[in-house]
Write an enzyme that holds these catalytic residues in place. Structure first.
Site, PDB file in Angstrom:
ATOM      1  N   GLY A  81      43.167  24.412  12.247  1.00 18.34           N
ATOM      2  CA  GLY A  81      41.761  23.965  12.539  1.00 18.34           C
ATOM      3  C   GLY A  81      41.473  22.697  11.564  1.00 18.34           C
ATOM      4  CG  ASN A  83      41.408  17.473  12.817  1.00 15.87           C
ATOM      5  OD1 ASN A  83      41.563  18.697  13.297  1.00 15.87           O
ATOM      6  ND2 ASN A  83      39.861  17.255  12.821  1.00 15.87           N
ATOM      7  CB  THR A  84      36.765  17.428  11.566  1.00 16.91           C
ATOM      8  OG1 THR A  84      35.204  17.128  11.088  1.00 16.91           O
ATOM      9  CG2 THR A  84      36.720  18.497  12.040  1.00 16.91           C
ATOM     10  N   GLY A  85      35.166  19.204   9.371  1.00 16.39           N
ATOM     11  CA  GLY A  85      34.297  20.343   9.379  1.00 16.39           C
ATOM     12  C   GLY A  85      34.468  21.280   8.391  1.00 16.39           C
ATOM     13  CB  ILE A  86      34.365  24.770   7.964  1.00 15.48           C
ATOM     14  CG1 ILE A  86      32.842  25.527   8.740  1.00 15.48           C
ATOM     15  CG2 ILE A  86      34.929  26.071   7.250  1.00 15.48           C
ATOM     16  CD1 ILE A  86      32.519  26.404   9.222  1.00 15.48           C
ATOM     17  N   GLY A  87      37.011  23.816   7.622  1.00 15.57           N
ATOM     18  CA  GLY A  87      38.555  23.755   7.114  1.00 15.57           C
ATOM     19  C   GLY A  87      38.600  22.427   6.225  1.00 15.57           C
ATOM     20  CE1 TYR A 236      33.225  29.744  19.417  1.00 19.80           C
ATOM     21  CE2 TYR A 236      31.194  31.913  19.368  1.00 19.80           C
ATOM     22  CZ  TYR A 236      32.393  30.740  18.965  1.00 19.80           C
ATOM     23  OH  TYR A 236      31.915  30.527  17.281  1.00 19.80           O
TER      24      TYR A 236
END
Length: 407
Positions: A81, A83-87, A236
């Site tokens: 995961g 492709n964006t954000g924290i990753g 969640y």
């Protein structure tokens, strides 16, 4: 002889020095403490005080950063995961330190765009775009099969991908989406890669969880939230608690192997994780505006994951929960090993892995949990249905040969 008038505000009979004008002094004091400039100075001081407070608050919200300069040239890393954000921020920092990184994402197009951007910014060409849909157990197996054909080692595995508070949907295997993606997909992925991690020891596993685990409980009678579905405080939070119980159980299994596993809370981060927010439009606008200041940036959110993956001081630390780069104690239900054992056995059954440990006395070996039976998983033709944990039948298939190799 007439007496001079007593100036306003003076005490009768007061003797003033020569040349002193008490009336002018009174006017000057009035101007200093009650005039325009007095208000301007007061407003300026208040504004400076507020600015300083907000700056300090912002620094506290962003948290500490991992600042050690140690490199990991040639180390093989998988980040899910990203492709964006924290990753993406995690991959960028690891790439700057020389790692050879496999970017495991569901959307290959977005992953490729992120890969090119990171290569340009890090000057590291050893980044690889690989498709991984954690909502499909077959996709996990395919990813692992391809990775093992390409690499003989794995030094760092960062289970970063996740979804949050989405409407109730099912994975390709018929499991509740949040539990299936956040826990089961990573559970299978990690187990299938254990042989590579052990071969490369000392190696590390990082699991991105959340403080939402505080609200979670493992519902043994309704693990897939079929009877009662709560987007955040239900499914969640349960999946994030499962991440922690998985980490703690795995740390005991990997004892003395040289493979460590830790989990972390990245903080409240401004990412796409809240894309499923379904509140009123005005509330969404307020949250988006407030998040610009009161949420962490993705770069700040990646710092704890980076410390767990990189810090030489943590080479022998395992089974811990971290936030803001610091170790934190866990609540009782997050360190309950009976629940962790049950969840491990149930997860093995749900993803189609043979039991790693013998079942408890009195339990049927073919039933390593009392969770729901979901026949949808058998429809993908991969032999990963619930309860079908016969290793002999799986070894008949090329992909399934990878599944049973956890030694």
């Amino acid at each position: 002889m007439s007496e001079a008038a007593t100036p306003p505000g003076s005490v009768p009979g007061t003797v003033f020095p020569p040349g002193f004008d008490p009336t002018a002094e009174s006017v000057e004091k009035t101007l200093c403490f009650r005039g325009f400039w007095a208000w301007a100075v007061l407003i300026l001081l208040i504004a400076l005080g507020i600015s300083l407070f907000m700056w300090l608050l912002r620094k506290c919200i962003q948290g500490p950063a991992y600042r050690k300069a140690n490199r990991i040239d040639g180390k093989v890393v998988i980040v899910t995961g990203c492709n964006t954000g924290i990753g993406k921020e995690t991959v960028l920092e690891l790439a700057k330190r020389g790692a050879r990184i496999y970017m495991a994402c569901r959307d290959p197009g977005r992953c490729e765009a992120a890969r090119l951007d990171i290569m340009d910014r890090s000057r590291n060409q050893q980044l690889f775009n690989r498709t991984l849909d954690l909502g499909s157990l077959q996709s996990v197996r395919n990813f692992v099969e391809r990775f093992k054909a390409e690499e003989s080692r794995l030094d760092i595995l960062i289970n970063n991908a996740g979804i949050m508070a989405c409407p109730r949907t099912l994975t390709a295997d018929g499991y509740e989406q949040q539990f299936g993606v956040n826990h089961l997909g990573h559970f299978l992925l990690t187990n299938l890669l254990l042989d590579r991690l052990k071969h490369s020891s000392p190696s590390r596993i990082v699991v991105v969880s959340s403080a939402a685990h505080l609200f979670g409980r493992i519902n043994r009678e309704d693990l897939m939230s079929e009877k009662n579905y709560g987007k955040f405080f239900g499914a969640y939070s349960q999946s994030k608690l499962a991440n922690i119980l998985f980490t703690r159980k795995l740390s005991t299994i990997l004892k003395d192997t040289g493979v460590t596993v830790n989990c972390c809370h990245p903080g409240v981060v401004r990412t796409e994780l809240n894309r499923h927010f379904a509140g009123p439009g005005w509330m969404k606008s307020v949250l988006q505006t407030g998040s610009l200041y009161f949420f962490k940036t993705p770069k700040a959110g990646a710092q704890t994951s980076l410390r767990l993956a990189l810090d030489p001081k943590l080479e022998h630390s395992t089974g811990g929960y971290y936030s803001d780069c610091m170790w934190w104690p866990l609540v009782p239900w997050a360190r309950n090993m009976q629940t962790a054992d049950w969840l491990w056995r149930e997860s093995e059954k749900l993803v189609g892995l043979p039991p790693l440990e013998p079942p408890p006395p009195g339990q049927n070996p073919t039933q390593n949990g009392n969770g729901p039976q979901n026949g949808a998983a058998s429809g993908n033709g991969s032999g990963n249905g619930n309860g079908n944990a016969n290793p002999a039948s799986r070894e008949m298939q090329s992909v399934e040969t990878v599944v049973v190799n956890r030694s």
